[in-house]
Design an enzyme around this catalytic site. Structure first.
Site, PDB file in Angstrom:
ATOM      1  N   ASP A 260      -2.494  -5.016   0.149  1.00  0.00           N
ATOM      2  CA  ASP A 260      -2.005  -6.311   0.629  1.00  0.00           C
ATOM      3  C   ASP A 260      -2.679  -6.770   1.912  1.00  0.00           C
ATOM      4  O   ASP A 260      -2.953  -7.964   2.081  1.00  0.00           O
ATOM      5  CB  ASP A 260      -0.485  -6.293   0.792  1.00  0.00           C
TER       6      ASP A 260
ATOM      7  N   GLN B  17       0.817  -1.206   0.000  1.00  0.00           N
ATOM      8  CA  GLN B  17       0.000   0.000   0.000  1.00  0.00           C
ATOM      9  C   GLN B  17       0.858   1.267   0.000  1.00  0.00           C
ATOM     10  O   GLN B  17       2.060   1.228   0.233  1.00  0.00           O
ATOM     11  CB  GLN B  17      -0.926   0.008   1.213  1.00  0.00           C
ATOM     12  N   HIS B  18       0.204   2.377  -0.280  1.00  0.00           N
ATOM     13  CA  HIS B  18       0.705   3.749  -0.108  1.00  0.00           C
ATOM     14  C   HIS B  18       1.696   4.216  -1.159  1.00  0.00           C
ATOM     15  O   HIS B  18       1.920   5.426  -1.267  1.00  0.00           O
ATOM     16  CB  HIS B  18       1.366   3.940   1.255  1.00  0.00           C
TER      17      HIS B  18
END
Length: 469
Positions: free
Chosen positions: A225, A71-72
């Protein structure tokens, strides 16, 4: 047999599982590594995915695919769909100052929590975009679209080049800092705030069973995830997933959104239409790597040593902020070893202190969830760090309750495959796959271990004042 594929594009590698769409049975699999670093050319993800797909026997006989990914990460594209600069990953902390500035500009942590359920930290995409605007204005000017790793990889695997066709899902979008999982809407004003007035395109948000098509193959929405792992594990409300990988994650499946004004709990969405309140730490399995290297032993020996030491490591406490920390928000912190005496200066005590410190940091996450009404019915312990026998046996000592350790598996990829089967089926709920078998670990709780860790951890707050929000 109808086949689906789940792809896990994680920080360190890409894993591909080809599964039976009806049962979830893994038919074949492949793997390829990713480059090290906190800044990566996304082309490396595509290359690794293609190699892992080839190792898994290709996708010619696969009807649907989904991608779960870290992520991110900030992926910036120009108007022609070309990469503007290498992607900044979640574990790149250069955006820490930008995060603090954004928090202040909106009126504090509570304002962000109410706006999007997430308070910016260095890891969060919105902070990375502010860093881009302030440190690389020409690249910010060139950025016509911003997306996340799973968005970009799905888009590339579909063979797309038009940024208008980018898609994402609510689980991954909820980690950007400019998407509100509760309302299901982007907060474009926060995107513009981060980029100082610039407003690039954002991926279209698909529903949990959403799909696109490329030729005869279906592509599911994909997901972050952590949401993918929850789907792969078959987690339900009341389940708390504790993942020990590159990062440490404590996440719970919840029916309602959580907005934490303190900023410890991120109000993410899950992959089913529910929510996944989550606490993330920067330091997890690497703590074990570091201490094993210090002691010049392998992980099996580290585990053996740890289990020969008493609970509490004879007073030795390791605060495991080796790479800075995300929760609590101390990006400039370092690890600390407390209580060292001649009498406890043994390899066994240091080994156990490493395991206890790691698990205590995750227990802090569980405590933060509990303050928002999350009651743990059971704890599911997953991730590469769970291969350590010491972790499995010490975890119930620290958590104060039994833990279930599902058999080792690629649960992010499995969750992505389950989502692909869902998109293929087009049903209201995901297909029912048999949950993985799990070993149950119990132990006598030792509250003093967590209490001593908490007292030492709190001492560090005054040591790194520049790293606090």
């Amino acid at each position: 047999m109808t086949l689906v594929a789940g792809i896990d594009s994680s920080t360190q590698s890409c894993k591909v599982l080809v599964c039976d769409a009806d049962t979830g049975e893994v038919v074949r699999e492949g793997r390829a590594g990713h480059p090290d670093g906190t800044e990566v050319d996304p082309a490396a993800w595509e290359s690794a995915a293609q190699h892992a797909i080839d190792v898994a026997g290709g996708l010619d006989d696969v009807d649907a695919v989904a991608v779960g990914a870290q992520q991110h990460g900030m992926v910036c594209l120009d108007g022609a769909g070309q990469i503007v600069r290498p992607a900044l990953l979640w574990n790149d902390v250069r955006s820490a100052d930008a995060a603090r500035t954004l928090v202040d500009e909106l009126g504090g942590a509570s304002a962000w929590a109410h706006a999007v359920g997430v308070v910016p930290l260095a890891a969060v995409t919105v902070a990375k975009l502010r860093w881009l605007a302030d440190n690389e204005p020409p690249n910010a000017d060139r950025t016509a679209a911003v997306c996340l790793p799973h968005d970009w990889l799905t888009w590339r695997l579909r063979g797309e080049t038009d940024i208008a066709t980018l898609t994402t899902d609510r689980s991954d979008a909820s980690g950007t800092g400019y998407f509100d999982a509760a309302s299901g809407d982007y907060r474009v004003d926060l995107l513009e705030l981060a980029l100082r007035g610039r407003c690039p395109e954002l991926p279209r948000v698909l529903g949990p069973s959403g799909r696109t098509e490329s030729g005869a193959r279906i592509f599911a929405a994909g997901l972050g995830d952590n949401a993918a792992a929850a789907l792969g594990l078959g987690a339900e409300p009341g389940d708390v997933i504790v993942s020990i990988g590159t990062s440490g994650v404590v996440a719970a499946v919840a029916a309602d959104p959580i907005r934490d004004e303190a900023g410890f709990v991120a109000g993410f969405a899950d992959g089913t239409g529910r929510y996944l309140p989550l606490v993330c730490t920067l330091n997890a399995a690497r703590v074990l790597d570091a201490v094993a290297a210090m002691l010049r032993v392998d992980h099996d020996e580290l585990s053996r040593l740890a289990l020969t030491a008493p609970p509490g490591s004879a007073g030795l406490v390791l605060v495991p902020y080796l790479e800075g920390e995300r929760t609590p928000n101390r990006p400039n912190a370092t690890g600390a070893l407390h209580g060292l005496r001649v009498s406890n200066a043994t390899s066994a005590n240091l080994a156990r202190a490493a395991v206890e410190g790691l698990v205590c940091a995750l227990a802090d996450g569980l405590a933060h969830l509990a303050t928002h009404g999350v009651a743990a019915r059971r704890i599911l312990l997953v991730g590469g760090g769970v291969r350590s026998r010491a972790v499995r046996e010490i975890a119930p000592v620290v958590f104060g309750m039994p833990v279930l350790a599902p058999i080792p598996g690629e649960y992010v990829a499995l969750g992505a495959a389950r989502q692909a089967a869902w998109a293929l089926r087009g049903s209201p709920e995901p297909p029912t796959w048999e949950p993985p078998p799990a070993d149950v670990f119990t132990a006598n709780p030792e509250p003093a271990v967590l209490e001593r860790y908490a007292s030492v951890r709190d001492l560090t707050e005054g040591v790194y004042p520049e790293s606090r929000r």
